[in-house]
Design a protein around this motif. Structure first.
Motif, short mmCIF file in Angstrom:
data_model
loop_
_atom_site.label_atom_id
_atom_site.label_comp_id
_atom_site.label_asym_id
_atom_site.label_seq_id
_atom_site.Cartn_x
_atom_site.Cartn_y
_atom_site.Cartn_z
N UNK A 160 34.10 25.56 -63.07
CA UNK A 160 34.76 25.60 -61.76
C UNK A 160 34.51 26.92 -61.04
N UNK A 161 34.03 27.93 -61.77
CA UNK A 161 33.76 29.23 -61.17
C UNK A 161 32.41 29.28 -60.45
N UNK A 166 28.26 31.25 -56.49
CA UNK A 166 27.24 30.91 -55.51
C UNK A 166 27.61 31.41 -54.11
N UNK A 167 28.91 31.46 -53.83
CA UNK A 167 29.36 31.99 -52.54
C UNK A 167 29.03 33.47 -52.42
N UNK A 186 36.95 37.41 -54.49
CA UNK A 186 37.37 36.04 -54.79
C UNK A 186 36.81 35.60 -56.15
N UNK A 187 35.57 35.98 -56.45
CA UNK A 187 34.98 35.60 -57.74
C UNK A 187 35.72 36.26 -58.90
N UNK A 227 25.31 40.08 -56.88
CA UNK A 227 25.73 38.68 -56.88
C UNK A 227 25.05 37.89 -58.00
N UNK A 228 23.81 38.24 -58.31
CA UNK A 228 23.08 37.54 -59.36
C UNK A 228 23.78 37.71 -60.71
N UNK A 229 24.43 38.84 -60.89
CA UNK A 229 25.18 39.06 -62.13
C UNK A 229 26.38 38.13 -62.23
#
Length: 255
Positions: A160-161, A166-167, A186-187, A227-229
């Motif tokens: 669900x994460x 991806x956002x 948010x992540x 973000x890739x991490x």
């Protein structure tokens, strides 16, 4: 007949005296209290339609201004070291100085600005050491929590994460630092929420905000790498690879 009339008057007065309301009851009625099951004067009964009360929007205005100021801070529109007055910012946002001042007080509590008496609020200047200290504290909190989650949370919950991860990738590609900062929080908030510890989530969120403004660097390549991490972390959590999770989160904060 006159005697009979006097007797009737006397009987009526005595009857009234017998049903006289006790002083404490009268006092209760004066305060708006009433006997159980009986509505006080002016109180709505089930058959009455309540009159709607006006909705006060002041808190909403302050919240909107707070969000706008946070965005301006993260976008670099409010520059570190500069002083901004509430009236000037209020004119910029088309509101009075009061909600701006209240929002700025909240930002002061969060460590984003500091009060300058009789002038306004100065945007804080964070040095490399302070940012490193914030990253270290965040790592001390989040690394062991994420390792524990990797061992205990179901794969379905981790899946669900993925939309949150991806956002962050899309936000990074946009090059907007403010948009990425929001997606980034948010992540991390979504991951930590799996612990079920609301206090932990709140503390981590506060530390995260403090480390985000004013943003330093933030070129597109750096944001995309960061973000890739997030997506790699989701993959490792789904695979329950504790070692990879520990290494990824550790490098994430070190970077």
């Amino acid at each position: 007949m006159k005697g009979v009339g006097r007797d009737v008057d006397r009987a009526v007065r005595e009857a009234v005296a017998d049903v006289r309301v006790p002083p404490q009851t009268r006092a209760s009625e004066a305060r708006g209290e009433h006997a159980q099951g009986e509505p006080a004067r002016g109180e709505h009964t089930h058959s009455e339609v309540p009159i709607p009360r006006p909705v006060v929007q002041r808190a909403s205005v302050r919240g909107q201004i707070l969000d706008a100021l946070r965005t301006a801070l993260m976008a670099g529109e409010l520059r570190p070291g500069d002083v901004y007055s509430a009236p000037a910012l209020g004119e910029r946002f088309g509101v009075s100085a009061t909600p701006v001042r209240e929002a700025m007080q909240q930002l002061a509590l969060e460590g984003a600005v500091e009060v300058v008496p009789n002038r306004g609020f100065r945007v804080v200047e964070r040095g490399a050491r302070e940012l490193a200290e914030l990253a270290e504290v965040r790592a001390l909190i989040e690394v062991p929590v994420m390792v524990r989650l990797a061992r205990s949370v179901s794969v379905e919950r981790f899946a669900e994460l993925r939309p949150l991860a991806e956002a962050t990738v899309r936000a990074a590609s946009s090059g907007c630092r403010a948009t990425y900062a929001e997606a980034d929080r948010a992540f991390h908030r979504g991951v930590l929420a799996l612990s079920g510890n609301e206090q932990l989530v709140q503390i981590a969120e506060d530390l995260h905000r403090r480390s985000q403004w004013p943003l330093v660097g933030g070129v597109v390549a750096e944001l995309v790498a960061d973000a890739a991490e997030h997506t790699a972390l989701v993959d490792a959590l789904i695979a329950r690879d504790v070692d990879v999770v520990r290494g990824l989160v550790g490098r994430h904060f070190a970077g």
